[in-house]
Design a protein around this motif. Structure first.
Motif, PDB file in Angstrom:
ATOM      1  N   VAL A 149      66.061  -4.423  33.848  1.00 53.12           N
ATOM      2  CA  VAL A 149      65.428  -3.811  33.917  1.00 53.12           C
ATOM      3  C   VAL A 149      65.874  -2.659  32.735  1.00 53.12           C
ATOM      4  CG1 VAL A 149      63.175  -2.463  34.071  1.00 53.12           C
ATOM      5  CG2 VAL A 149      63.995  -4.395  35.715  1.00 53.12           C
ATOM      6  N   PHE A 150      67.157  -1.982  32.686  1.00 54.05           N
ATOM      7  CA  PHE A 150      67.480  -0.920  32.709  1.00 54.05           C
ATOM      8  C   PHE A 150      67.650  -1.478  31.246  1.00 54.05           C
ATOM      9  CE2 PHE A 150      70.635   2.094  34.262  1.00 54.05           C
ATOM     10  CZ  PHE A 150      69.934   3.150  35.416  1.00 54.05           C
ATOM     11  N   THR A 151      67.998  -2.667  30.650  1.00 61.31           N
ATOM     12  CA  THR A 151      67.721  -3.199  28.905  1.00 61.31           C
ATOM     13  C   THR A 151      66.659  -2.302  27.790  1.00 61.31           C
ATOM     14  OG1 THR A 151      69.568  -4.920  30.293  1.00 61.31           O
ATOM     15  CG2 THR A 151      68.782  -5.258  27.835  1.00 61.31           C
ATOM     16  N   LEU A 152      65.604  -2.410  29.043  1.00 64.35           N
ATOM     17  CA  LEU A 152      64.226  -1.887  28.122  1.00 64.35           C
ATOM     18  C   LEU A 152      64.273  -0.412  28.297  1.00 64.35           C
ATOM     19  CD1 LEU A 152      61.702  -3.355  28.050  1.00 64.35           C
ATOM     20  CD2 LEU A 152      61.313  -1.433  29.996  1.00 64.35           C
ATOM     21  N   TYR A 153      65.240   0.151  28.717  1.00 62.89           N
ATOM     22  CA  TYR A 153      65.118   1.151  27.802  1.00 62.89           C
ATOM     23  C   TYR A 153      66.199   1.948  27.128  1.00 62.89           C
ATOM     24  CZ  TYR A 153      61.283   1.870  31.183  1.00 62.89           C
ATOM     25  OH  TYR A 153      59.916   2.028  31.968  1.00 62.89           O
ATOM     26  N   TYR A 154      67.292   0.833  27.074  1.00 61.87           N
ATOM     27  CA  TYR A 154      68.410   0.697  26.210  1.00 61.87           C
ATOM     28  C   TYR A 154      67.950   1.010  25.137  1.00 61.87           C
ATOM     29  CZ  TYR A 154      72.784   1.974  28.819  1.00 61.87           C
ATOM     30  OH  TYR A 154      73.659   2.580  29.039  1.00 61.87           O
ATOM     31  N   LEU A 155      67.218  -1.109  24.661  1.00 58.42           N
ATOM     32  CA  LEU A 155      66.492  -0.880  23.285  1.00 58.42           C
ATOM     33  C   LEU A 155      66.293  -0.012  22.588  1.00 58.42           C
ATOM     34  CD1 LEU A 155      64.205  -4.590  24.149  1.00 58.42           C
ATOM     35  CD2 LEU A 155      66.885  -3.965  23.895  1.00 58.42           C
ATOM     36  N   PRO A 156      64.994   0.641  23.021  1.00 62.31           N
ATOM     37  CA  PRO A 156      64.888   2.027  22.047  1.00 62.31           C
ATOM     38  C   PRO A 156      66.489   2.828  21.024  1.00 62.31           C
ATOM     39  CG  PRO A 156      64.365   2.715  23.624  1.00 62.31           C
ATOM     40  CD  PRO A 156      64.978   1.600  24.021  1.00 62.31           C
ATOM     41  N   THR A 196      74.727  -7.792  32.148  1.00 62.23           N
ATOM     42  CA  THR A 196      73.401  -8.634  32.165  1.00 62.23           C
ATOM     43  C   THR A 196      73.365  -9.304  31.595  1.00 62.23           C
ATOM     44  OG1 THR A 196      70.979  -8.435  31.964  1.00 62.23           O
ATOM     45  CG2 THR A 196      72.834  -6.292  31.064  1.00 62.23           C
ATOM     46  N   ARG A 197      73.389 -10.946  32.320  1.00 61.30           N
ATOM     47  CA  ARG A 197      73.132 -11.872  31.352  1.00 61.30           C
ATOM     48  C   ARG A 197      72.214 -11.248  29.926  1.00 61.30           C
ATOM     49  NH1 ARG A 197      73.272 -17.026  34.643  1.00 61.30           N
ATOM     50  NH2 ARG A 197      71.626 -15.563  36.115  1.00 61.30           N
ATOM     51  N   ALA A 198      70.349 -11.142  30.601  1.00 64.55           N
ATOM     52  CA  ALA A 198      69.510 -11.665  29.585  1.00 64.55           C
ATOM     53  C   ALA A 198      70.075 -10.433  28.333  1.00 64.55           C
ATOM     54  CB  ALA A 198      68.731 -11.553  30.568  1.00 64.55           C
ATOM     55  N   GLY A 199      70.236  -9.646  29.534  1.00 66.08           N
ATOM     56  CA  GLY A 199      70.053  -7.951  29.017  1.00 66.08           C
ATOM     57  C   GLY A 199      71.145  -7.783  27.697  1.00 66.08           C
ATOM     58  N   TYR A 375      55.839  -2.656  32.683  1.00 60.82           N
ATOM     59  CA  TYR A 375      56.388  -1.401  32.013  1.00 60.82           C
ATOM     60  C   TYR A 375      55.454  -1.163  30.650  1.00 60.82           C
ATOM     61  CZ  TYR A 375      60.027  -1.796  35.452  1.00 60.82           C
ATOM     62  OH  TYR A 375      60.616  -2.427  37.168  1.00 60.82           O
ATOM     63  N   LYS A 376      55.942   0.350  30.904  1.00 62.09           N
ATOM     64  CA  LYS A 376      54.836   0.560  29.841  1.00 62.09           C
ATOM     65  C   LYS A 376      55.441   0.806  28.342  1.00 62.09           C
ATOM     66  CE  LYS A 376      51.976   1.973  33.078  1.00 62.09           C
ATOM     67  NZ  LYS A 376      53.145   1.950  34.323  1.00 62.09           N
ATOM     68  N   LEU A 377      56.512   0.459  28.767  1.00 61.26           N
ATOM     69  CA  LEU A 377      57.234   0.255  26.860  1.00 61.26           C
ATOM     70  C   LEU A 377      57.172   0.001  25.820  1.00 61.26           C
ATOM     71  CD1 LEU A 377      59.308   2.058  25.598  1.00 61.26           C
ATOM     72  CD2 LEU A 377      61.297   1.095  26.161  1.00 61.26           C
ATOM     73  N   PRO A 378      57.332  -1.920  26.091  1.00 59.87           N
ATOM     74  CA  PRO A 378      56.512  -2.217  25.091  1.00 59.87           C
ATOM     75  C   PRO A 378      55.450  -2.533  24.737  1.00 59.87           C
ATOM     76  CG  PRO A 378      57.786  -3.593  26.748  1.00 59.87           C
ATOM     77  CD  PRO A 378      57.508  -1.750  27.715  1.00 59.87           C
ATOM     78  N   TRP A 379      54.497  -1.659  25.742  1.00 60.64           N
ATOM     79  CA  TRP A 379      52.894  -1.660  25.410  1.00 60.64           C
ATOM     80  C   TRP A 379      52.663  -0.254  23.920  1.00 60.64           C
ATOM     81  CZ3 TRP A 379      49.560  -5.224  26.927  1.00 60.64           C
ATOM     82  CH2 TRP A 379      49.807  -6.393  27.845  1.00 60.64           C
ATOM     83  N   ALA A 380      53.435   0.715  24.270  1.00 58.65           N
ATOM     84  CA  ALA A 380      53.688   1.734  23.933  1.00 58.65           C
ATOM     85  C   ALA A 380      54.316   1.188  22.603  1.00 58.65           C
ATOM     86  CB  ALA A 380      54.053   2.818  23.850  1.00 58.65           C
ATOM     87  N   ILE A 381      55.066   0.119  22.333  1.00 59.31           N
ATOM     88  CA  ILE A 381      56.051  -0.273  20.857  1.00 59.31           C
ATOM     89  C   ILE A 381      54.434  -1.066  20.097  1.00 59.31           C
ATOM     90  CG2 ILE A 381      56.999  -0.909  20.077  1.00 59.31           C
ATOM     91  CD1 ILE A 381      58.150   1.435  21.180  1.00 59.31           C
ATOM     92  N   MET A 382      53.810  -2.032  20.793  1.00 59.69           N
ATOM     93  CA  MET A 382      52.880  -2.574  20.259  1.00 59.69           C
ATOM     94  C   MET A 382      52.054  -2.317  19.574  1.00 59.69           C
ATOM     95  SD  MET A 382      52.878  -6.116  22.523  1.00 59.69           S
ATOM     96  CE  MET A 382      52.341  -5.969  24.543  1.00 59.69           C
ATOM     97  N   GLY A 383      51.367  -0.525  20.147  1.00 64.09           N
ATOM     98  CA  GLY A 383      50.468   0.614  20.228  1.00 64.09           C
ATOM     99  C   GLY A 383      50.954   0.823  18.621  1.00 64.09           C
ATOM    100  N   CYS A 384      52.356   1.220  18.658  1.00 62.11           N
ATOM    101  CA  CYS A 384      52.547   2.382  17.973  1.00 62.11           C
ATOM    102  C   CYS A 384      52.720   1.430  16.547  1.00 62.11           C
ATOM    103  CB  CYS A 384      54.126   2.494  17.848  1.00 62.11           C
ATOM    104  SG  CYS A 384      54.569   3.749  18.756  1.00 62.11           S
TER     105      CYS A 384
END
Length: 402
Positions: A149-156, A196-199, A375-384
């Motif tokens: 899940v850490f990867t989600l916040y590394y993506l930006p 992390t593999r998926a990350g 998790y909220k980050l993907p929803w926010a990016i789609m909104g942006c």
């Protein structure tokens, strides 16, 4: 708030219910709604999509108690939070200037996470998780957090940093690329401490896409030349090669991939079971509404195990209505982001669309292997993405930017 919500968990003894998302952000949203309510009247499509999601989820919310983690109350809180971020960023991300600020803030927020991971690797704070994959022993310097899940916040940082120079004013461009290269390299090095593999697939997709799209943008009229982009890419790749030679950063993750036998790997088997369940259900008797997790656990045999797929989660919670709505939002965002890169008139707007696309590209390996729909980050990016595209289509974005 969006980029640093996870830091709330660093305070020992604080209940997990308390978070910046559930308190501080909702206060910001309500204040914005109170003072500028006219903006929210323009979000008709978002309200329609969310109505379909809620209708699809109602049977699960009302009749399926599930276990403690997937209880209807917890799902209600996640749904409200997701909708709040989707709506807020849709109505507020109305031009390239705002989108650029959002991208930069999220990019810098990744630095806080990178420092935490580095501290865990050095034993200063956080800590490392010792794990085995076949004959390979490795560690994840993720402290109290899930390394995947850490990867989600590394993506930006990997999606937005390569475009930083394209988003700032000309008089502020000096040194921007150097800062971006150093920042990307620092975050990249700390990321590989997670193993992390998926990350690794997500980061590779986001960073490779960002470097390619930046080259595409600057190659156009008034872009700024190709050599800075090629130099930027060479420095990032060179830093990664040097760090790997010195510290063998890629050794553990390469070993993990090498030990991944699809025929015997338990983590792969559970995910495969999830997709088999989804495929069988869709081809035989698809549910319009959510059925909950009990049926999934009964038919797959993985009791109290998350499906590890956002798409399977959506189907279990809200049936076809939720699954199609989420897929529609994701594909709609990807499409308008690519269209914005190709058809944009200014480099700031094009760079923002490019960054959003790269984030969504990096998100895909995570959505198909993790249960991170709440998790909220993907929803926010789609909104942006959708908000910026809607503003540009109506002419509001150009007018407000001027």
């Amino acid at each position: 708030i969006l980029g640093l919500d996870y830091t709330w968990n660093l305070f020992p003894g604080l209940p997990g219910f308390f978070s910046l998302n559930r308190f501080l952000f909702l206060g910001v949203l309500f204040l914005d709604l109170l003072l500028y309510s006219d903006k929210y009247l323009r979000a008709g499509k978002i309200y329609l999509i969310w109505s379909l999601i809620l209708i699809g989820c109602l049977p699960y919310l009302l009749f399926d108690s599930g276990d403690l983690e997937s209880s209807p109350l917890n799902l209600v809180l996640k749904l409200i939070g997701s909708f709040a971020y989707l709506l807020f960023f849709y109505v507020n991300c109305q031009n390239g200037k705002i989108a650029g600020r959002i991208s930069t803030i999220l990019m810098l927020s990744t630095g806080v996470l990178a420092v935490y991971v580095l501290g865990g690797e050095l034993g200063m704070f956080g800590g490392k998780i010792h794990r085995w994959r076949g004959a390979v022993e490795f560690t994840s310097a993720s402290g109290i957090f899930d390394p995947n899940v850490f990867t989600l916040y590394y993506l930006p940082v990997f999606a937005f940093a390569p475009f930083l120079r394209l988003r700032v004013r000309e008089e502020r461009e000096r040194g921007t690329d150097l800062f971006s290269v150093i920042f990307v390299c620092f975050c990249l090095v700390t990321f590989f401490f997670l193993n992390t593999r998926a990350g690794s697939l997500g980061v590779a997709a986001a960073l490779a896409g960002a470097l390619f799209l930046r080259l595409l943008i600057v190659s156009g009229k008034n872009g700024g030349g190709r050599w800075p982009v090629m130099t930027f890419s060479a420095l990032v790749v060179g830093a990664l090669i040097y760090a790997n030679i010195q510290y063998d950063l890629l050794g553990p993750i390469i070993g993990i991939w090498g030990e991944t036998d699809l025929a015997t790997d338990t983590s792969f088997a559970t995910r495969l079971s999830s997709y088999r369940y989804l495929a069988n259900d869709l081809l035989t008797s698809p549910n319009l509404f959510g059925v909950g997790y009990r049926d999934f656990w009964l038919r797959t045999g993985w009791q109290y195990y998350w499906p590890h797929s956002v798409f399977v989660d959506c189907y279990l919670q809200g049936g076809l209505l939720f699954l199609i709505s989420y897929l529609g939002l994701y594909l709609w965002s990807v499409t308008v982001a690519l269209r914005g890169v190709w058809s944009g008139r200014d480099r700031v707007g094009k760079s923002c669309f490019a960054g959003f696309f790269c984030f969504l590209a990096g998100l895909l390996p995570l959505t198909v292997t993790l249960s991170i729909g709440g998790y909220k980050l993907p929803w926010a990016i789609m909104g942006c993405t959708l908000g910026l595209a809607a503003a540009r289509l109506s002419g509001r974005g150009d007018q407000e930017a001027d």
